[in-house]
Design an enzyme around this catalytic site. Structure first.
Site, PDB file in Angstrom:
ATOM      1  N   ASN A 115       0.852  -1.188   0.000  1.00 29.61           N
ATOM      2  CA  ASN A 115       0.000   0.000   0.000  1.00 29.61           C
ATOM      3  C   ASN A 115       0.883   1.231   0.000  1.00 29.61           C
ATOM      4  O   ASN A 115       1.324   1.713   1.055  1.00 29.61           O
ATOM      5  CB  ASN A 115      -0.922  -0.009   1.224  1.00 29.61           C
ATOM      6  CG  ASN A 115      -1.934  -1.127   1.123  1.00 29.61           C
ATOM      7  OD1 ASN A 115      -2.904  -1.022   0.365  1.00 29.61           O
ATOM      8  ND2 ASN A 115      -1.688  -2.220   1.838  1.00 29.61           N
ATOM      9  N   GLU A 116       1.152   1.721  -1.177  1.00 30.11           N
ATOM     10  CA  GLU A 116       2.065   2.846  -1.342  1.00 30.11           C
ATOM     11  C   GLU A 116       1.365   4.149  -0.959  1.00 30.11           C
ATOM     12  O   GLU A 116       0.135   4.178  -0.802  1.00 30.11           O
ATOM     13  CB  GLU A 116       2.532   2.903  -2.811  1.00 30.11           C
ATOM     14  CG  GLU A 116       3.314   1.681  -3.263  1.00 30.11           C
ATOM     15  CD  GLU A 116       4.742   1.627  -2.703  1.00 30.11           C
ATOM     16  OE1 GLU A 116       5.031   2.285  -1.687  1.00 30.11           O
ATOM     17  OE2 GLU A 116       5.563   0.891  -3.301  1.00 30.11           O
ATOM     18  N   PRO A 117       2.141   5.245  -0.787  1.00 35.08           N
ATOM     19  CA  PRO A 117       1.545   6.540  -0.454  1.00 35.08           C
ATOM     20  C   PRO A 117       0.360   6.854  -1.370  1.00 35.08           C
ATOM     21  O   PRO A 117       0.423   6.616  -2.578  1.00 35.08           O
ATOM     22  CB  PRO A 117       2.696   7.516  -0.676  1.00 35.08           C
ATOM     23  CG  PRO A 117       3.909   6.704  -0.380  1.00 35.08           C
ATOM     24  CD  PRO A 117       3.598   5.317  -0.860  1.00 35.08           C
TER      25      PRO A 117
END
Ligand code: F6R
Length: 643
Positions: free
Chosen positions: A175-177
């Site tokens: 879950n990236e920025p």
């Protein structure tokens, strides 16, 4: 080391949100351990206890699992408990957090491969109870596949225990920025930094997939218990943001601040940017030992932009440091004391200066001619990290030996190896052996491991480069030792385990030379790197040899590897370099041609090693200057290790 904050608790006990001692800033419960190994064993025990409890109740235990370097030792301990203590995984169902997309299951970089290699192949889990996002589903089926994965987790009543790592972008899972707090399992595009961090394993950035399938933040947050692991200095900044920062989609790990049963498990280095660790005087009353005083006064000088000798009582009082003045009297006295302390770390005589009073010098003057071993994990760390000091030791007449601990063969590219083979063909045009190797290199696929011949060739390329550099520094070849420690010789990025043989090789060399000084790369908390293993093997050798009479006269100095420098408060010896000495060091690094221009394992810093080394040595010199000490072109820094 910031030993003062190490949590020796033998239980990773849960504390309610809001009940955090000694801090005004932390929003997530966390525990700090001296070593990632000690911490991992405890995490594994918490998992094992849960599995056993569920088994007694005849219930299924649903584990959410992570990959990457952080959980490796947890899995090792679980496997050990399975083998030696009969821990059974028959009632366990697992869901892995993520998988690269697209990727085949037999790709050694797939998380499928990783999980089987580290855990599933070694325990009695039922094959049908293993769930890992499938990197081979077609583009059209991907959306539905993700929904089904999410539903399957919920069909088991959600995850009982979720293990997490954290990426330097703050990602959990992938879950990236920008990820939403309620996101579910889905496909995601990987951040550049995440791809760079994976590039070592994939042997180059271009091979790292751009996408992944990941459980969502919402999926993770529904777990009943969450433990996030973070080891090493590279994680320190993001850990501070996750624990102390405001909740934000820019750092997805901050979403865990509102989870009621999350613990971050950290080693000392990963915790080193937390306010309570870095500047404890801002959050609690402190016991002011010498190291803490030095740290605090250097910090005060940095934040006020003043050299030591200009700090005032008001500066101390305004910045939470009145306690230190109570003990030390006035700022005036303390400033002079700190100035002298830092001044005494500086020496142009790293092997000690003969015939002078050495009471305020970092090294002894006797014996005037010292026997020195410089341990270098790879065949270039000696000149990159301490080339200036190395040259001084030789020039000042000490008997210097360099010991390259590993062959470093994995970091020689196939193109570089081909170049040497093609040159050797000119002299030996009929060699079928050379033809065979050329053919292998030209047709090598991503999953092929180098043959023994190719590894031998790559090793010898690094040997010749090292000899060129050590000759340039003025060392004769018989003082250069290539240890080729066996733990490194797997032909892959993943290394073997340290064994008695590695330790014996180290002991034999030390025993032969009986050194007065040992220099070694002191990357204490790099959890997966070769440097850490090379340091561990030295520590093991020192444990065995410390009672020998010659070892009583042996001092150990640690330099830092290519990535980080000691903080000024940690420095016990600072060896300055003139502009000409900086150039000489640069030249020595240049001899390592296979590591120049687009080196294979560069990390996220695309400066070449010589540039990094110079920038770092100049930065240390500037720090000394800003503290009000002399203005040098560059400084190499060392910390003494007491064994
Ligand atoms: C892996 C995963 C990632 C990693 C993170 C840290 O399944 O989901 O979030 O946990 O990238 O990786 P390491 O532990 O290698 O630093």
């Amino acid at each position: 080391m910031v030993n003062t904050v190490i949590n020796k608790a033998k239980e990773l006990s849960y504390r309610e949100a809001g009940k955090f001692e000694e801090t005004r800033f932390e929003k997530i419960h966390n525990v700090i351990f001296e070593s990632s190994l000690e911490a991992s064993v405890l995490v594994a025990h918490e998992i094992a206890n849960l599995i056993r409890r569920k088994e007694e109740l005849n219930e299924v235990c649903v584990l959410g699992l992570a990959t990457g370097s952080s959980p490796v030792k947890v899995y090792e301990e679980l496997v050990r408990m399975h083998r030696e203590e009969g821990l059974s995984f028959k009632n366990v169902v697992t869901f892995n957090l993520d998988e690269y997309y697209p990727i085949d299951v037999d790709n050694i970089q797939s998380y499928y491969y990783f999980m089987h290699d580290h855990l599933f192949n070694h325990v009695d889990i039922l094959h049908e109870n293993i769930n890992i996002p499938d990197g081979t589903v077609s583009d059209q089926d991907l959306h539905q596949y993700c929904i089904d994965y999410e539903m399957k987790i919920q069909s088991y009543g959600g995850i009982d225990f979720q293990l997490l790592g954290i990426g330097r972008t703050g990602h959990i899972g992938f879950n990236e920025p920008g990820s939403h707090i309620n996101s579910g399992t889905r496909a995601i595009t990987l951040d550049y930094i995440t791809r760079v961090d994976a590039s070592q394993a994939f042997l180059g950035l271009k091979n790292v997939p751009r996408k992944a399938i990941t459980m969502g933040v919402g999926t993770v947050r529904k777990a009943k218990r969450i433990m996030l692991l973070a080891w090493g200095i590279n994680k320190a900044d993001i850990i501070k943001q996750a624990i102390e920062g405001e909740m934000s989609s820019q750092v997805p790990a901050t979403y865990l601040q509102e989870h009621e049963n999350t613990t971050f498990v950290l080693d000392v280095e990963a915790s080193s940017e937390l306010t309570r660790v870095k500047t404890p005087w801002l959050v609690k009353s402190c016991r002011w030992d010498d190291e803490l005083k030095r740290r605090a006064v250097i910090w005060l000088s940095e934040i006020t932009n003043k050299p030591f000798l200009k700090l005032t009582d008001k500066d101390y009082n305004d910045n939470g440091m009145s306690g230190i003045l109570n003990e030390e009297g006035t700022a005036y006295d303390l400033n002079i004391k700190m100035f002298n302390k830092m001044q005494h770390t500086i020496t142009g005589w790293p092997g000690g200066k003969r015939d002078v009073d050495d009471s305020c010098r970092p090294e002894r003057s006797e014996p005037a001619k010292k026997r020195v071993i410089i341990f270098s994990p790879h065949p270039d760390d000696d000149v990159i990290s301490m080339g200036g000091t190395f040259a001084r030791l030789v020039e000042q007449g000490h008997e210097v030996h360099v010991a390259y601990q590993t062959s470093g063969n994995i970091a020689v590219s196939n193109e570089e190896a081909l170049k040497f083979l093609e040159v050797s063909k000119v002299l030996n045009s009929n060699s079928t052996e050379v033809d065979g190797i050329i053919h292998f290199l030209k047709h090598k696929s991503k999953n092929d491991i180098d043959t023994l011949e190719v590894r031998k060739l790559k090793t010898s390329i690094r040997k010749s480069e090292s000899l060129a550099a050590t000759r340039y520094v003025g060392l004769s070849d018989e003082n250069v030792h290539f240890l080729e420690l066996p733990f490194y010789e797997t032909g892959t990025v993943k290394k073997g385990k340290l064994t008695e043989i590695d330790i014996e090789i180290m002991c034999n060399l030390i025993e032969d030379i009986k050194p007065h000084q040992i220099y070694a790369a002191g990357d204490l908390a790099d959890p997966h790197g070769t440097h850490k293993v090379c340091l561990d093997v030295l520590f093991e050798a020192l444990k065995l040899l410390k009672f020998k009479s010659y070892m009583k006269n042996c001092w150990v100095w640690l330099y830092r590897g290519a990535w980080h420098e000691w903080e000024p408060y940690q420095i016990d010896m600072a060896v300055p370099m003139s502009p000409d000495q900086v150039l000489k060091k640069r030249q020595a690094i240049f001899y390592h041609q296979s590591q120049k221009d687009g080196v294979m394992f560069q990390g996220d810093d695309n400066r070449e090693f010589w540039v990094r080394a110079e920038d770092r040595n100049r930065a240390t010199a500037k720090k000394y200057k800003d503290l009000g000490l002399a203005d040098y072109e560059a400084i190499e820094a060392f910390k003494r290790f007491y064994f």
